[in-house]
Design a protein around this motif. Structure first.
Motif, mmCIF file in Angstrom:
data_model
loop_
_atom_site.group_PDB
_atom_site.id
_atom_site.type_symbol
_atom_site.label_atom_id
_atom_site.label_comp_id
_atom_site.label_asym_id
_atom_site.label_seq_id
_atom_site.Cartn_x
_atom_site.Cartn_y
_atom_site.Cartn_z
ATOM 1 N N GLN A 42 0.797 -1.222 0.000
ATOM 2 C CA GLN A 42 0.000 0.000 0.000
ATOM 3 C C GLN A 42 0.830 1.272 0.000
ATOM 4 N N THR A 43 2.150 1.148 0.051
ATOM 5 C CA THR A 43 3.002 2.332 0.062
ATOM 6 C C THR A 43 4.329 2.018 -0.603
ATOM 7 N N THR A 44 5.063 3.049 -0.986
ATOM 8 C CA THR A 44 6.359 2.858 -1.640
ATOM 9 C C THR A 44 7.480 3.063 -0.637
ATOM 10 N N HIS A 45 8.661 2.567 -0.992
ATOM 11 C CA HIS A 45 9.827 2.783 -0.134
ATOM 12 C C HIS A 45 10.094 4.273 0.031
ATOM 13 N N GLN A 46 9.939 5.020 -1.040
ATOM 14 C CA GLN A 46 10.218 6.449 -0.981
ATOM 15 C C GLN A 46 9.320 7.151 0.031
ATOM 16 N N THR A 47 8.029 6.843 -0.009
ATOM 17 C CA THR A 47 7.097 7.492 0.915
ATOM 18 C C THR A 47 7.402 7.111 2.360
ATOM 19 N N THR A 48 7.656 5.817 2.610
ATOM 20 C CA THR A 48 7.958 5.379 3.976
ATOM 21 C C THR A 48 9.246 6.006 4.487
ATOM 22 N N LEU A 49 10.271 6.032 3.646
ATOM 23 C CA LEU A 49 11.540 6.647 4.047
ATOM 24 C C LEU A 49 11.381 8.143 4.281
ATOM 25 N N GLN A 50 10.556 8.796 3.468
ATOM 26 C CA GLN A 50 10.311 10.219 3.692
ATOM 27 C C GLN A 50 9.657 10.442 5.054
ATOM 28 N N GLU A 74 13.782 -5.367 2.022
ATOM 29 C CA GLU A 74 14.555 -4.334 1.330
ATOM 30 C C GLU A 74 14.424 -2.983 2.028
ATOM 31 N N LEU A 75 13.201 -2.659 2.482
ATOM 32 C CA LEU A 75 13.009 -1.397 3.198
ATOM 33 C C LEU A 75 13.793 -1.402 4.509
ATOM 34 N N SER A 76 13.754 -2.521 5.248
ATOM 35 C CA SER A 76 14.502 -2.615 6.506
ATOM 36 C C SER A 76 15.990 -2.419 6.269
ATOM 37 N N GLN A 77 16.480 -3.000 5.187
ATOM 38 C CA GLN A 77 17.897 -2.853 4.853
ATOM 39 C C GLN A 77 18.228 -1.399 4.543
ATOM 40 N N LYS A 78 17.333 -0.723 3.830
ATOM 41 C CA LYS A 78 17.584 0.681 3.486
ATOM 42 C C LYS A 78 17.615 1.560 4.736
ATOM 43 N N LEU A 97 18.278 0.674 7.884
ATOM 44 C CA LEU A 97 19.454 0.369 8.689
ATOM 45 C C LEU A 97 20.728 0.884 8.031
ATOM 46 N N THR A 98 20.827 0.728 6.723
ATOM 47 C CA THR A 98 22.000 1.225 6.002
ATOM 48 C C THR A 98 22.106 2.739 6.118
ATOM 49 N N MET A 99 20.977 3.423 5.997
ATOM 50 C CA MET A 99 20.974 4.876 6.124
ATOM 51 C C MET A 99 21.412 5.312 7.518
ATOM 52 N N LEU A 100 20.857 4.682 8.543
ATOM 53 C CA LEU A 100 21.171 5.082 9.906
ATOM 54 C C LEU A 100 22.610 4.779 10.287
ATOM 55 N N LYS A 101 23.155 3.716 9.748
ATOM 56 C CA LYS A 101 24.519 3.337 10.156
ATOM 57 C C LYS A 101 25.602 4.111 9.425
ATOM 58 N N GLY A 102 25.278 4.692 8.242
ATOM 59 C CA GLY A 102 26.361 5.371 7.538
ATOM 60 C C GLY A 102 25.943 6.520 6.662
ATOM 61 N N GLY A 103 24.646 6.874 6.666
ATOM 62 C CA GLY A 103 24.200 7.944 5.796
ATOM 63 C C GLY A 103 23.309 8.949 6.481
ATOM 64 N N TYR A 104 23.408 9.018 7.801
ATOM 65 C CA TYR A 104 22.564 9.967 8.527
ATOM 66 C C TYR A 104 23.347 10.480 9.732
ATOM 67 N N PRO A 105 23.305 11.788 9.995
ATOM 68 C CA PRO A 105 24.155 12.366 11.056
ATOM 69 C C PRO A 105 23.595 12.171 12.457
ATOM 70 N N ALA A 106 23.361 10.938 12.827
ATOM 71 C CA ALA A 106 22.895 10.632 14.184
ATOM 72 C C ALA A 106 23.658 9.427 14.696
ATOM 73 N N ILE A 132 20.657 -12.576 7.519
ATOM 74 C CA ILE A 132 21.219 -11.954 6.324
ATOM 75 C C ILE A 132 21.394 -10.458 6.544
ATOM 76 N N LEU A 133 20.392 -9.842 7.170
ATOM 77 C CA LEU A 133 20.427 -8.406 7.393
ATOM 78 C C LEU A 133 21.628 -8.002 8.240
ATOM 79 N N ARG A 134 21.974 -8.830 9.211
ATOM 80 C CA ARG A 134 23.119 -8.513 10.082
ATOM 81 C C ARG A 134 24.434 -8.460 9.321
ATOM 82 N N LEU A 135 24.507 -9.132 8.176
ATOM 83 C CA LEU A 135 25.733 -9.119 7.391
ATOM 84 C C LEU A 135 26.038 -7.742 6.823
ATOM 85 N N PHE A 136 25.003 -6.895 6.719
ATOM 86 C CA PHE A 136 25.188 -5.569 6.168
ATOM 87 C C PHE A 136 25.632 -4.567 7.224
ATOM 88 N N VAL A 137 25.787 -5.014 8.447
ATOM 89 C CA VAL A 137 26.101 -4.125 9.549
ATOM 90 C C VAL A 137 27.535 -4.346 9.997
#
Length: 691
Positions: free
Chosen positions: A112-120, A157-161, A163-172, A192-197
């Motif tokens: 019912q929603t897109t990754h872009q909208t949820t991430l926004q 895929e959304l969960s990965q995005k 987590l990836t953003m918070l760990k290396g693409g966001y100033p927090a 599998i998700l933990r491998l990206f961290v």
């Protein structure tokens, strides 16, 4: 004078770093960036300009890639996304001052929603939360609530995005990721998700049950749907976000710079006073924090005061009365204050430590090498150590005991004068929805070397609390139990027989069955291999039970109840300690992917009769030995002080304090840190009144 010089030297370093950051951005054509925004990125990377620039580049790339540059929060679809309440920022903080973000999985429908909208929706709210200097300093706890969620709610895929953003693409600073009530089907994608961290961050990602959540975030800071005490007011939070967004746009038109760094008062800063955090529970209190210009009062609701100061040695918090000071944690340097108005001031801050920072040194100081420890003991001798212990023991408790004193909980305490702190107590699942006290057990979390909540200190179970004890063991994932008392001592019952004593014997306590597969008796200890079964689900777990049988009450191994050579029988204790460590490693290996918490495994449950004397002695020795192995130094006094701040009155007698020092020296000799530990004359001038 030296302190002032060091402070201004650090201040100059931060000013230069900010100027360099802005100049380099300008040279790369990044456009006009405010000083406040620059500080935000520098704070997230400990004022390392190179790393802050890398974070900036990744942050900008993520925003462009995911369409996070232009927001329409008052138009569909983002407006509808925000109103679902699937993601929100709580008006409370954890014990370290970190902001708390909650993503409720059962409200998310990928179709019912897109990754872009949820991430926004996520970033729109995070941007507002990060306007607070307190949040920038203390970081963010991200709770992913999977309670009552189904596979159709999960978007890998959304969960990965996110987590990836918070760990290396966001100033927090991402302090923790807590995945609550994860269903069985989640385990495979989670592995599998933990491998990206990164490995360091991986230790901050925990899957926890609802009762275990209280070990990471105080119950007073959680909403009711997560076992907390307050209702989530997402509508008020969205109204605040709206006002903040509009003000930011208006300011940008006036200044020509979009400044995301407007100080936010929505999440009240945690202001410790003498190591105690006071939670405002009165909505009409003058201390309640107003929410922007809306007139709505926000407050931190919850339990009576609890401490978040892991070290009673640090009392100066550097807060300047009327100035709204916030601390900037510079990492490996002393903390300094940055004030929104008023003057800069130097000060010392004692935030709660992360898993990685939970070393004995973090609580007690630089530590001593074995050689330095030996030299000091030769100088101060037994009388000096006893005097040192008496000074520690004379300090008042650093927390409250309200839950332990509730009428319905009093009978659950073995001793009326040995109660557990509110701020570090272990919360059980609430078995009776109408009786909140069913979450009580006389047990506290205690940190180990570079491991938060490494141990659970508890009393010897009473027959009426056997079921609570095994419920705690099951809910905490414990695989090792250390018992440093006998059931009967000097004709008195010291602990109930809560486990089957003979091989093949079986007991049942509530919904838990305990089977003794094997029992091996040694001269100084007895090892039992137990099988714990949760009867409702028929799930099975093996538990190692080690009982040290030659440790007298109020005394030390081989030292009797007072006097004597406290370190004379340290070797069997050290052997037992090694058995405990190996059992923990085996238990962790057996858990495999079922355990997604700290890399050192679940909390080790340690108890004697009261859970303070022999228990505190064992914890001190184990923690100091672990630090000695890792750093070549240890700090007995600092470790004892740290343990006492989490389990009141730990280390009950002066001889136990002395034993910790002597046993650590013996450990150093055995492991080659010292050739010998000659303490001739150590017992001279022994204080006959040292109990």
């Amino acid at each position: 004078m030296k302190m002032e010089t060091a402070f201004f030297r650090r201040l100059l370093k931060y000013i230069r770093a900010t100027k360099t950051f802005l100049n380099e951005l300008s040279e790369t054509g990044a456009g006009c960036v405010s000083r406040a925004t620059a500080i935000k990125f520098l704070l997230a990377r400990k004022f390392d300009v190179g790393r802050a620039h890398a974070l900036w580049r990744q942050h900008e790339a993520t925003r462009r890639r995911e369409g996070l540059n232009k927001f329409e929060p008052f138009e569909v679809p983002l407006k509808s996304e925000l109103e679902t309440g699937k993601f929100t920022i709580l008006p409370t903080r954890d014990a370290t001052g970190a902001a708390i973000a909650v993503f409720t999985a059962n409200k998310h429908f990928p179709s019912q929603t897109t990754h872009q909208t949820t991430l926004q929706g996520v970033v729109y709210q995070l941007d507002v939360a990060l306007q607070s200097l307190e949040t920038q300093r203390a970081g963010l706890v991200f709770i992913y609530d999977m309670t009552d969620s189904k596979y159709t709610n999960f978007d890998y895929e959304l969960s990965q995005k996110i987590l990836t953003m918070l760990k290396g693409g966001y100033p927090a600073k991402l302090k923790k990721v807590l995945i609550v009530t994860a269903p069985l089907w989640f385990k495979a994608p989670f592995r599998i998700l933990r491998l990206f961290v990164r490995e360091k961050l991986r230790e901050r990602v925990h899957t926890v049950s609802a009762p275990q959540l209280g070990a990471h975030v105080p119950r007073s800071s959680l909403p009711k749907q997560l076992g907390g005490l307050h209702d989530t007011d997402h509508t008020t939070w969205l109204e605040y976000c709206k006002n903040s967004y509009i003000n930011n746009i208006q300011n940008s038109k006036l200044d020509g710079v979009i400044d995301e760094y407007v100080i936010s008062n929505h999440i009240p800063p945690v202001e410790p006073q003498n190591g105690i955090i006071e939670h405002q529970s009165d909505m009409t209190s003058d201390r309640a924090v107003r929410l922007g210009d809306t007139g709505t009062k926000m407050h931190i609701s919850g339990d009576p005061p609890y401490t978040c100061d892991p070290s009673p040695l640090r009392h100066s918090h550097g807060y300047n009365g009327d100035t709204k000071s916030r601390h900037i944690n510079s990492g490996d340097e002393d903390d300094i204050d940055i004030s929104t108005r008023g003057t800069w001031s130097s000060g010392e801050l004692s935030p709660g430590l992360s898993d990685e920072e939970c070393a004995a040194g973090g609580a007690g100081g630089a530590g001593e090498t074995p050689a330095a420890l030996l030299a000091r003991l030769r100088l101060v001798r037994r009388r000096g150590l006893v005097a040192e212990y008496d000074e520690i023991r004379s300090r008042p408790p650093v927390g409250t005991f309200h839950n332990a004193k509730l009428p319905s909980n009093l009978a659950k305490n073995r001793y009326t004068d040995v109660l557990c702190y509110d701020h570090s107590r272990v919360l059980l699942s609430q078995t009776d929805p109408d009786d909140p006290t069913t979450d009580y057990i006389n047990a506290n979390y205690v940190d180990g070397y570079k491991q938060k909540n490494a141990y659970i200190c508890t009393q010897g179970p009473l027959p009426k609390t056997f079921g609570d004890f095994w419920r705690m063991v099951w809910e905490q994932g414990t695989v090792v139990i250390v018992m440093t008392t006998r059931v009967m001592e000097r004709g008195r019952v010291k602990c109930g027989q809560y486990w089957p004593a003979a091989a093949g014997a079986r007991q049942q306590h509530g919904p838990y069955a305990v089977l003794a597969e094997d029992v091996i008796q040694h001269d100084d200890y007895t090892i039992s291999s137990l099988v714990l079964t949760e009867l409702r689900t028929e799930q099975v777990r093996r538990v190692w039970h080690g009982q040290y049988t030659r440790w007298p009450d109020y005394g030390v191994p081989g030292g009797g109840g007072g006097g004597g050579a406290a370190g004379a029988r340290a070797l069997p204790v050290l052997r037992f300690m090694q058995l405990v460590r190996r059992a923990q490693q085996r238990g962790l290996a057996e858990l495999g992917d079922a355990w997604a918490g700290h890399s050192k495994g679940p909390p080790i449950v340690v108890h004697c009769s009261a859970g303070i004397g022999r228990t505190g002695t064992f914890l001190t020795l184990d923690t100091c030995a672990a630090r000695l192995e890792a750093e070549g130094a240890a700090d007995v006094r600092g470790t004892v002080e740290r343990i006492r701040s989490q389990r009141a009155h730990s280390i009950q007698m002066p001889d136990q304090y002395v034993f910790c020092h002597l046993a650590l020296l013996e450990y150093a000799v055995i492991n080659g840190y010292l050739e010998s530990a000659d303490l001739t004359g150590f017992d001279d001038e022994n204080d006959e009144e040292s109990e």
